[in-house]
Scaffold this motif. Sequence first.
Motif, PDB file in Angstrom:
ATOM      1  N   LYS A 117      11.507 -11.412  40.823  1.00 42.55           N
ATOM      2  CA  LYS A 117      12.390 -11.157  39.614  1.00 42.55           C
ATOM      3  C   LYS A 117      13.545 -11.887  39.036  1.00 42.55           C
ATOM      4  N   ILE A 118      14.263 -12.433  40.300  1.00 47.25           N
ATOM      5  CA  ILE A 118      15.551 -13.190  39.945  1.00 47.25           C
ATOM      6  C   ILE A 118      14.694 -14.591  39.524  1.00 47.25           C
ATOM      7  N   LEU A 119      13.950 -15.122  40.326  1.00 55.44           N
ATOM      8  CA  LEU A 119      13.173 -16.471  40.035  1.00 55.44           C
ATOM      9  C   LEU A 119      12.800 -16.344  38.685  1.00 55.44           C
ATOM     10  N   SER A 120      11.970 -15.236  38.125  1.00 55.54           N
ATOM     11  CA  SER A 120      11.392 -15.204  36.955  1.00 55.54           C
ATOM     12  C   SER A 120      12.477 -15.370  35.912  1.00 55.54           C
ATOM     13  N   TRP A 121      13.630 -14.694  35.959  1.00 54.93           N
ATOM     14  CA  TRP A 121      14.700 -14.783  35.103  1.00 54.93           C
ATOM     15  C   TRP A 121      15.230 -16.112  35.072  1.00 54.93           C
ATOM     16  N   LEU A 174      14.136 -19.143  36.190  1.00 53.43           N
ATOM     17  CA  LEU A 174      13.079 -20.308  35.780  1.00 53.43           C
ATOM     18  C   LEU A 174      12.441 -20.266  34.482  1.00 53.43           C
ATOM     19  N   ASP A 175      12.943 -19.040  33.716  1.00 58.25           N
ATOM     20  CA  ASP A 175      12.611 -18.660  32.134  1.00 58.25           C
ATOM     21  C   ASP A 175      11.068 -18.678  32.239  1.00 58.25           C
ATOM     22  N   THR A 176      10.224 -17.931  33.204  1.00 55.84           N
ATOM     23  CA  THR A 176       8.726 -17.838  33.285  1.00 55.84           C
ATOM     24  C   THR A 176       8.370 -16.345  33.887  1.00 55.84           C
ATOM     25  N   PRO A 177       7.462 -15.579  33.391  1.00 56.08           N
ATOM     26  CA  PRO A 177       7.017 -14.685  33.905  1.00 56.08           C
ATOM     27  C   PRO A 177       6.307 -14.983  35.113  1.00 56.08           C
ATOM     28  N   HIS A 178       5.906 -16.135  35.619  1.00 59.03           N
ATOM     29  CA  HIS A 178       5.267 -16.563  36.692  1.00 59.03           C
ATOM     30  C   HIS A 178       5.871 -17.619  37.427  1.00 59.03           C
ATOM     31  N   PRO A 179       6.896 -17.209  38.184  1.00 57.14           N
ATOM     32  CA  PRO A 179       7.693 -18.267  38.963  1.00 57.14           C
ATOM     33  C   PRO A 179       7.256 -18.912  40.148  1.00 57.14           C
ATOM     34  N   MET A 180       6.267 -18.301  40.892  1.00 53.63           N
ATOM     35  CA  MET A 180       5.757 -18.791  42.212  1.00 53.63           C
ATOM     36  C   MET A 180       4.080 -19.104  42.079  1.00 53.63           C
ATOM     37  N   ALA A 181       3.660 -19.939  42.852  1.00 55.81           N
ATOM     38  CA  ALA A 181       2.422 -19.986  43.138  1.00 55.81           C
ATOM     39  C   ALA A 181       2.099 -20.779  44.401  1.00 55.81           C
ATOM     40  N   ALA A 182       0.919 -20.077  44.985  1.00 52.27           N
ATOM     41  CA  ALA A 182       0.583 -20.613  46.140  1.00 52.27           C
ATOM     42  C   ALA A 182      -0.585 -21.727  46.048  1.00 52.27           C
ATOM     43  N   VAL A 183      -0.632 -22.833  46.578  1.00 56.88           N
ATOM     44  CA  VAL A 183      -1.651 -23.887  46.561  1.00 56.88           C
ATOM     45  C   VAL A 183      -2.567 -23.447  47.426  1.00 56.88           C
ATOM     46  N   SER A 184      -3.859 -23.465  47.168  1.00 60.43           N
ATOM     47  CA  SER A 184      -4.953 -23.059  47.669  1.00 60.43           C
ATOM     48  C   SER A 184      -6.149 -24.120  47.929  1.00 60.43           C
ATOM     49  N   SER A 185      -5.862 -25.320  47.584  1.00 62.65           N
ATOM     50  CA  SER A 185      -6.898 -26.127  47.413  1.00 62.65           C
ATOM     51  C   SER A 185      -6.304 -27.668  47.648  1.00 62.65           C
ATOM     52  N   GLN A 186      -6.906 -28.873  47.757  1.00 61.37           N
ATOM     53  CA  GLN A 186      -6.232 -30.053  47.768  1.00 61.37           C
ATOM     54  C   GLN A 186      -6.344 -30.868  46.631  1.00 61.37           C
ATOM     55  N   SER A 187      -6.781 -30.394  45.334  1.00 63.95           N
ATOM     56  CA  SER A 187      -6.801 -31.087  44.267  1.00 63.95           C
ATOM     57  C   SER A 187      -5.644 -31.984  43.665  1.00 63.95           C
TER      58      SER A 187
END
Length: 182
Positions: free
Chosen positions: A28-32, A34-47
Amino acid sequence: MFKSLNTKSKSITSAAAFIAGAIYYVPKILSWTLDTPHPMAAVSSQSMWPALKKGDLIFLQGVDKPEDLRLGDIIAFEHPKGITVHRIVEIDGDVITTRGDANPVDDRRIQFDQVVGRVLTIDGHVVKIPQVGSIGSLFGSLATQPDARTDEEGLPATMSMGGTDEADIQPEGAAVGSAPQG
């Protein structure tokens, strides 16, 4: 003896409450921030190898207009099968072309309104936490904040991120197929 057990019990309870609070409030703090509803993501491939590796936890920041983007920026964008995180190789007004660093061909061109955010960098270096993305599924829907977007059936859209191979990026522990190639 009971006093010692009681003290240990309180310590364990306090630690558990702190961890639960951190898991709930950090996104929630990161969302606020970084100004995005999606502040984090996990990389799950090598592209996006070598810039991003499977298991990296990355941070996304909101982007307001096309002029905020530069060639070489890594962005997250929506497409019919989910969301992909790739590098910008061309910008022509509101039209953007991307490609995964490990991919031989460009993705289909997208419109700026498909951009979800830009991968956070500091002094030109991607902000990431290696291997922590592997446990991202523990956060579940806490990894992204709800927004007003809906799918074709009017249900809230989930943020599943795919790349050129199955399950490229997944902030909610869910993975969707690849970005269309063009």
